[in-house]
Write a protein that holds these residues in place. Sequence first.
Motif, PDB file in Angstrom:
ATOM      1  N   TYR A  28       1.056   7.963  -0.894  1.00 13.27           N
ATOM      2  CA  TYR A  28       1.044   7.246  -1.695  1.00 13.27           C
ATOM      3  C   TYR A  28       0.846   5.554  -0.935  1.00 13.27           C
ATOM      4  O   TYR A  28       0.287   4.714  -1.163  1.00 13.27           O
TER       5      TYR A  28
ATOM      6  N   TYR B 295      -1.758   2.695  -0.928  1.00  9.04           N
ATOM      7  CA  TYR B 295      -1.091   1.027  -1.144  1.00  9.04           C
ATOM      8  C   TYR B 295      -1.799   0.370   0.159  1.00  9.04           C
ATOM      9  O   TYR B 295      -2.085  -0.778  -0.216  1.00  9.04           O
TER      10      TYR B 295
ATOM     11  N   LEU C 259      -0.888  -0.732  -8.926  1.00  9.43           N
ATOM     12  CA  LEU C 259       0.051  -0.028  -8.009  1.00  9.43           C
ATOM     13  C   LEU C 259       1.651  -0.329  -8.518  1.00  9.43           C
ATOM     14  O   LEU C 259       2.335   0.476  -8.224  1.00  9.43           O
ATOM     15  N   HIS C 260       1.783  -1.545  -8.590  1.00  7.32           N
ATOM     16  CA  HIS C 260       3.143  -2.271  -8.948  1.00  7.32           C
ATOM     17  C   HIS C 260       3.618  -1.893 -10.252  1.00  7.32           C
ATOM     18  O   HIS C 260       4.596  -2.134 -10.736  1.00  7.32           O
TER      19      HIS C 260
ATOM     20  N   LEU D   8      -3.836  -3.511  -6.776  1.00  8.13           N
ATOM     21  CA  LEU D   8      -2.454  -3.739  -6.332  1.00  8.13           C
ATOM     22  C   LEU D   8      -1.342  -3.915  -7.418  1.00  8.13           C
ATOM     23  O   LEU D   8      -0.396  -3.621  -7.497  1.00  8.13           O
TER      24      LEU D   8
END
Length: 327
Positions: free
Chosen positions: A101, A105, A274-275, A271
Motif C-alpha cells: 500500500y 501511495y 486513497l485517503h 490521492l
Amino acid sequence: MQLNQTDTYLNCILQGVLPHGQEIAVKRLDKASGQGLKELRNELMSVAKLRHNNLTKLLGVCMEGQEKLLVYEYLPNRSLDTLLFAPEIEKRLLLPWETRYRIIYGTARGLLYLHEDSQIKIIHRDLKAGNILLDIDMNPKISDFGLARLFNGERTSTITSQVVGTLGYMAPEYVVLGHLSVKLDVYSFGILVLEIVTGKKNTEMFEAGADESTTLLSFVWDHWQKETPLETMDPSLDCKNTETEVLKCIHLGLLCVQENPADRPTMLDVLVMLHGDASSFSAPSKPAFTFAYGDFISDAVSRDLGSQRAEDVPSVNGVSISEFQPR
C-alpha cells in the motif's frame, strides 16, 4: 570510483562506490547504440530539475569521449518486479500488504508531481513494476525517464506517431491513435495497482479455472462483477484486518484502466481517493483489453502492436528494457 557491472543491455546499470564511501548506481550507455544516446539525453533533460522523494535522484553526469554515464542514488532493494513476481515465496513475503500500500501511495505521489507540480510537466510513458525502485525502507521511487515526454506550460496532451513503451501497460487510445496525455500514466498506474494486489503480471496469460486461461484485467473484472474481488488477492498476503483497503485499491485500479480516458481519474483524484472511503467511488466500466485465451484483439490494435509479445520484454536485475515500435 569502483564499479561492478550488473547488467548488459541497451543501457547497462553499474553499482559503484564513491571515494567517500557513498554507494551509487550508474547508467552506462552502450557505445554501439545510437537510439540509446537519444534516450540518455531525454532522461537527463527530464530528471535534472526533478526533486521529489518518490523519484530517483540524479547525482551527476559524465559525458567524456565515448563514455556517457548518469549517476544515481543507489537503491538496495532494486526494482519492485524482482520481489512482486518472484517464484520464491520468501521474496514475496518481503512485500506485506502495508508495504504494498505504501508503494501504491508513494508512486501516486510521484506521478502527481510529474503531472502537475514539477516545473516541466512530464508524462512518464513507461510506468511498470520494473521501473519502480525500492529504497532501504521499501519506499518507491519512479525511475527510467528515457521515454518521458516533456511539456512546457499547462498543456499535457498531444498526438504522436511514435508510440513507444512496454506492451500491456499502454492505454488503448495511445496504442491505436497515438493520443498521448497524462491519462496514459493513469492507465499504467491502474495496471500496476492490480499487479501489486494480485501478485500477477499483466503481460501473462494464466489459469483462471478448469481449462480456462485469461488475462489479469479479465480475471479481476470477472471477479468484480461476481462480487468476489478479494479472491484475486495474492495468496501470499495476509489481509484479514485490511480487506477494506485491499478492496479500495482494486476499485481504484479498475477506475484507472477504463477504456475511455475521460472516465479515468487524475492522479490528484487518485490521492484523494486513497485517503477517502471507497463507498464514494463511482462504479468502474469494463476495462480496455479484457479478453480470454483464444480471443482476438481488434485489427487496429493488432496492427499497432505488431507481432511482438509483452512477455518477450526482458527485465533482469531490475533494469527496464522498453520495446520500440517502428516509426
